[in-house]
Design an enzyme around this catalytic site. Sequence first.
Site, mmCIF file in Angstrom:
data_model
loop_
_atom_site.group_PDB
_atom_site.id
_atom_site.type_symbol
_atom_site.label_atom_id
_atom_site.label_comp_id
_atom_site.label_asym_id
_atom_site.label_seq_id
_atom_site.Cartn_x
_atom_site.Cartn_y
_atom_site.Cartn_z
ATOM 1 C CG ASP A 209 -48.038 24.653 -59.015
ATOM 2 O OD1 ASP A 209 -48.012 24.721 -60.263
ATOM 3 O OD2 ASP A 209 -47.626 25.577 -58.285
ATOM 4 C CG HIS A 247 -49.624 39.366 -60.519
ATOM 5 N ND1 HIS A 247 -48.775 39.991 -59.629
ATOM 6 C CD2 HIS A 247 -49.110 38.112 -60.686
ATOM 7 C CE1 HIS A 247 -47.814 39.169 -59.281
ATOM 8 N NE2 HIS A 247 -48.000 38.021 -59.913
#
Length: 341
Positions: A209, A247
């Site tokens: 991350d 998404h």
Amino acid sequence: MDEEARANVEVWKYAFGFVAMGVVKCAIELGLPEAMEIHAGPMTLSQLSVAVGCPADTLHLIMRFLTHNGIFKKELNLSKSQDPESLYYSQTALSRLLTRDKMGIFVLALAGNPGLNAKDLKFGKGSSAKSINASPEDIFWDMINDDPVYKLFQEFLACHAKIATMAVINYCPKAFEGIRCLVDVGGHEGMAIRMLVKAFPWIRGINFDLPNVIAGASPIDGVEHVAGNMFESVPKADAVMLMWILHDWSDDLCVDILKKCKEAIPADTGKVIIVDAVIDEEGGDEYTAARLAMDMTIMTAVVKGKERTDKEWAQLLNIAGFSRHTIKHVKAIESVIEAYP
């Protein structure tokens, strides 16, 4: 369906309880009920787009939600079945009541500001945009980082990762056979990869991350925390997982992300595991309403992010250079897509 399974479906109605009001409010602001009333007959998406001044791609997502919830209805003109404009939208008794000279104005008065905004949609931006010139892909994450509810949002992501990962472990364990090293891209503080390494102890996990996220991550047995940027490179591994990541992004940026993931895995044995919603526009299952509500929630922040159909997933993966993929539906809002180089 047993009580627990029913609860797993019902809880999304409360989580997304605000969405239906927001989308109906947006439809009234756009003037969709009036446009159909004036046209006095079924309308194609392009006709509606011109009539209300909203981009067709954005309007398609709005109409998909509204037809699923019975506000409007869709019908197929069989004489034009091969034509992209073969799908028509038409009024219902409910939509006729939502014109401004009937109940529409009352809904607008009481709806407040639940998220979606017709003006923003017409400009192709989400309601969280700080300036009309902001990059649509940056708006959501900039807003989150500046917002006082940032910590709460992170807690939600961790909680949902637990639910989604448990569904993947229970219903799709074969996806992890033969994987010695797995990278979880955008894994936050490592909730999902911790569960996967525990469930499948032969896997060495990498939680990947941004540096500011990794800085707050606690040590996890069997997991290495790695800071970086998925648009630049992804750590090498046997497989890469993208859970609830794609998404948020436009098709073009999804292709960029997928290409970086493809570069990180072996060409002959590697795969990318995508855990995300797959929309069924022709029916679906008990989670379809929740998936469509999530689609509207994503649009609230980032117009170019969206939930995708199986055909849209296939197109993205093909453009990114994957040779084949499979989709497995699990008892959750997400499905598991395995993509192979």
